[in-house]
Design a protein around this motif. Sequence first.
Motif, PDB file in Angstrom:
ATOM      1  N   SER A  42       5.331  14.495  -6.254  1.00 27.80           N
ATOM      2  CA  SER A  42       6.383  14.058  -5.322  1.00 27.80           C
ATOM      3  C   SER A  42       5.921  14.202  -3.876  1.00 27.80           C
ATOM      4  N   ALA A  43       5.277  15.347  -3.566  1.00 24.21           N
ATOM      5  CA  ALA A  43       4.775  15.567  -2.205  1.00 24.21           C
ATOM      6  C   ALA A  43       3.656  14.592  -1.873  1.00 24.21           C
ATOM      7  N   MET A  44       2.762  14.341  -2.827  1.00 21.70           N
ATOM      8  CA  MET A  44       1.648  13.419  -2.599  1.00 21.70           C
ATOM      9  C   MET A  44       2.152  11.996  -2.396  1.00 21.70           C
ATOM     10  N   GLU A  45       3.210  11.634  -3.132  1.00 24.52           N
ATOM     11  CA  GLU A  45       3.791  10.301  -2.973  1.00 24.52           C
ATOM     12  C   GLU A  45       4.458  10.165  -1.607  1.00 24.52           C
ATOM     13  N   GLU A  46       5.143  11.198  -1.178  1.00 22.35           N
ATOM     14  CA  GLU A  46       5.808  11.185   0.128  1.00 22.35           C
ATOM     15  C   GLU A  46       4.789  11.036   1.265  1.00 22.35           C
ATOM     16  N   LEU A  47       3.601  11.628   1.081  1.00 24.24           N
ATOM     17  CA  LEU A  47       2.570  11.591   2.122  1.00 24.24           C
ATOM     18  C   LEU A  47       1.667  10.359   2.034  1.00 24.24           C
ATOM     19  N   GLY A  48       1.919   9.490   1.057  1.00 29.23           N
ATOM     20  CA  GLY A  48       1.125   8.273   0.936  1.00 29.23           C
ATOM     21  C   GLY A  48      -0.215   8.461   0.255  1.00 29.23           C
ATOM     22  N   LEU A  49      -0.398   9.613  -0.406  1.00 32.22           N
ATOM     23  CA  LEU A  49      -1.660   9.855  -1.110  1.00 32.22           C
ATOM     24  C   LEU A  49      -1.692   9.137  -2.453  1.00 32.22           C
ATOM     25  N   ILE A  50      -0.534   8.941  -3.055  1.00 33.18           N
ATOM     26  CA  ILE A  50      -0.427   8.223  -4.326  1.00 33.18           C
ATOM     27  C   ILE A  50       0.807   7.329  -4.283  1.00 33.18           C
ATOM     28  N   TYR A  51       0.906   6.428  -5.256  1.00 36.84           N
ATOM     29  CA  TYR A  51       2.146   5.689  -5.476  1.00 36.84           C
ATOM     30  C   TYR A  51       2.229   5.346  -6.952  1.00 36.84           C
ATOM     31  N   ARG A  52       3.404   4.990  -7.415  1.00 38.30           N
ATOM     32  CA  ARG A  52       3.602   4.611  -8.816  1.00 38.30           C
ATOM     33  C   ARG A  52       3.875   3.114  -8.879  1.00 38.30           C
ATOM     34  N   ASP A  53       3.155   2.430  -9.773  1.00 38.39           N
ATOM     35  CA  ASP A  53       3.373   0.994  -9.901  1.00 38.39           C
ATOM     36  C   ASP A  53       4.606   0.735 -10.765  1.00 38.39           C
ATOM     37  N   ARG A  54       4.923  -0.544 -11.002  1.00 41.11           N
ATOM     38  CA  ARG A  54       6.155  -0.890 -11.708  1.00 41.11           C
ATOM     39  C   ARG A  54       6.161  -0.417 -13.153  1.00 41.11           C
ATOM     40  N   LEU A  55       4.967  -0.071 -13.687  1.00 38.81           N
ATOM     41  CA  LEU A  55       4.895   0.452 -15.054  1.00 38.81           C
ATOM     42  C   LEU A  55       4.874   1.976 -15.089  1.00 38.81           C
ATOM     43  N   GLY A  56       4.996   2.591 -13.915  1.00 37.02           N
ATOM     44  CA  GLY A  56       5.026   4.036 -13.851  1.00 37.02           C
ATOM     45  C   GLY A  56       3.662   4.682 -13.780  1.00 37.02           C
ATOM     46  N   ARG A  57       2.597   3.862 -13.720  1.00 40.93           N
ATOM     47  CA  ARG A  57       1.247   4.413 -13.624  1.00 40.93           C
ATOM     48  C   ARG A  57       0.982   4.893 -12.205  1.00 40.93           C
ATOM     49  N   ILE A  58       0.220   5.962 -12.106  1.00 38.02           N
ATOM     50  CA  ILE A  58      -0.050   6.574 -10.802  1.00 38.02           C
ATOM     51  C   ILE A  58      -1.322   5.972 -10.218  1.00 38.02           C
ATOM     52  N   GLN A  59      -1.217   5.499  -8.979  1.00 41.16           N
ATOM     53  CA  GLN A  59      -2.337   4.859  -8.296  1.00 41.16           C
ATOM     54  C   GLN A  59      -2.658   5.610  -7.007  1.00 41.16           C
ATOM     55  N   THR A  60      -3.890   5.459  -6.542  1.00 40.92           N
ATOM     56  CA  THR A  60      -4.247   6.022  -5.245  1.00 40.92           C
ATOM     57  C   THR A  60      -3.485   5.290  -4.143  1.00 40.92           C
ATOM     58  N   GLY A  61      -2.934   6.053  -3.205  1.00 42.32           N
ATOM     59  CA  GLY A  61      -2.157   5.464  -2.120  1.00 42.32           C
ATOM     60  C   GLY A  61      -3.032   4.933  -0.989  1.00 42.32           C
ATOM     61  N   ALA A  62      -2.376   4.458   0.058  1.00 43.56           N
ATOM     62  CA  ALA A  62      -3.088   3.828   1.175  1.00 43.56           C
ATOM     63  C   ALA A  62      -3.736   4.847   2.110  1.00 43.56           C
ATOM     64  N   ARG A  63      -3.216   6.051   2.166  1.00 45.49           N
ATOM     65  CA  ARG A  63      -3.713   7.015   3.145  1.00 45.49           C
ATOM     66  C   ARG A  63      -5.181   7.377   2.928  1.00 45.49           C
ATOM     67  N   PRO A  64      -5.627   7.675   1.689  1.00 45.93           N
ATOM     68  CA  PRO A  64      -7.053   7.960   1.499  1.00 45.93           C
ATOM     69  C   PRO A  64      -7.944   6.781   1.885  1.00 45.93           C
ATOM     70  N   LEU A  65      -7.427   5.550   1.721  1.00 46.48           N
ATOM     71  CA  LEU A  65      -8.215   4.379   2.100  1.00 46.48           C
ATOM     72  C   LEU A  65      -8.492   4.385   3.597  1.00 46.48           C
ATOM     73  N   ALA A  66      -7.520   4.796   4.386  1.00 50.01           N
ATOM     74  CA  ALA A  66      -7.730   4.874   5.840  1.00 50.01           C
ATOM     75  C   ALA A  66      -8.825   5.886   6.159  1.00 50.01           C
ATOM     76  N   TRP A  67      -8.854   7.003   5.426  1.00 57.02           N
ATOM     77  CA  TRP A  67      -9.904   8.001   5.646  1.00 57.02           C
ATOM     78  C   TRP A  67     -11.270   7.442   5.259  1.00 57.02           C
ATOM     79  N   SER A  68     -11.318   6.735   4.126  1.00 53.63           N
ATOM     80  CA  SER A  68     -12.594   6.192   3.671  1.00 53.63           C
ATOM     81  C   SER A  68     -13.118   5.137   4.641  1.00 53.63           C
ATOM     82  N   ARG A  69     -12.206   4.342   5.213  1.00 57.36           N
ATOM     83  CA  ARG A  69     -12.628   3.342   6.188  1.00 57.36           C
ATOM     84  C   ARG A  69     -13.266   4.002   7.402  1.00 57.36           C
TER      85      ARG A  69
END
Length: 251
Positions: A42-69
């Motif tokens: 829940s905390a990771m989702e709030e911070l944009g580190l992860i998100y859940r797709d429409r099937l409930g699967r957990i995906q990497t969020g947008a925030r780590p992508l900004a760090w990798s860029r």
Amino acid sequence: MPALRRAVAVLDYISEACGEVSAARLAQDLKIPKSTLHGLLSAMEELGLIYRDRLGRIQTGARPLAWSRDFVAKSDLASAFHRYFNSPQAQQGILAGYTMTMTILDGANVVYIACSQAHQPLGVTFQVGMRLPAPFTATGKILLAALPEAELATTFAGTFPPPLTRLSVRDLAALRAVFPAQEARGYSVDDGEVREGMICLGAAICDHSRHVKAALALSVTRPEAKAAQISTLGMALKGAADQISHLLGAP
């Protein structure tokens, strides 16, 4: 500290699993109590580190992508990749229009640090930050072959990644067996080991001291590979890798 370590473990697990992850699987494989994991997710989702797709699967969020860029933007390797493939020489050459990637080695995995996607569907979409088991990828085979024998043995001591397809190499002995041929021809081949029907070729990128620092790959579908001829593409790829190496100061 325990929460931070668990959050990093969750992100590592998701990235290596390419997004096919549920909360139950995370709890089981990472041995995190379900109640603890629920709060952490829940905390990771709030911070944009992860998100859940429409099937409930957990995906990497947008925030780590900004760090990798940010990391990639400061990387000489990625800069050399884009500098070469944006040049008139590359845009008018035989490799124009193909999916090109660059990876570095991270333990038993390769990490993608630069990508140039073609329009043809491959069944795999390469992205910066993506990780795959090194033994099955063309770039991984090149990078692993450059390791000292003791380091190679230590990397896979007691374990070897499970195959991604029925064509994936099954153990370290099978991996070692492909090294002499790829050294002789100057490039490696992944023939359906990551995705059946997809062929990838890999070539080494060296720095000013001639040490292998990264690897360049070209990915095509099997019909495309047959039409263009693997050997022709392989030698063109090796030439491109040599040009990128030159940009990094290699003689």
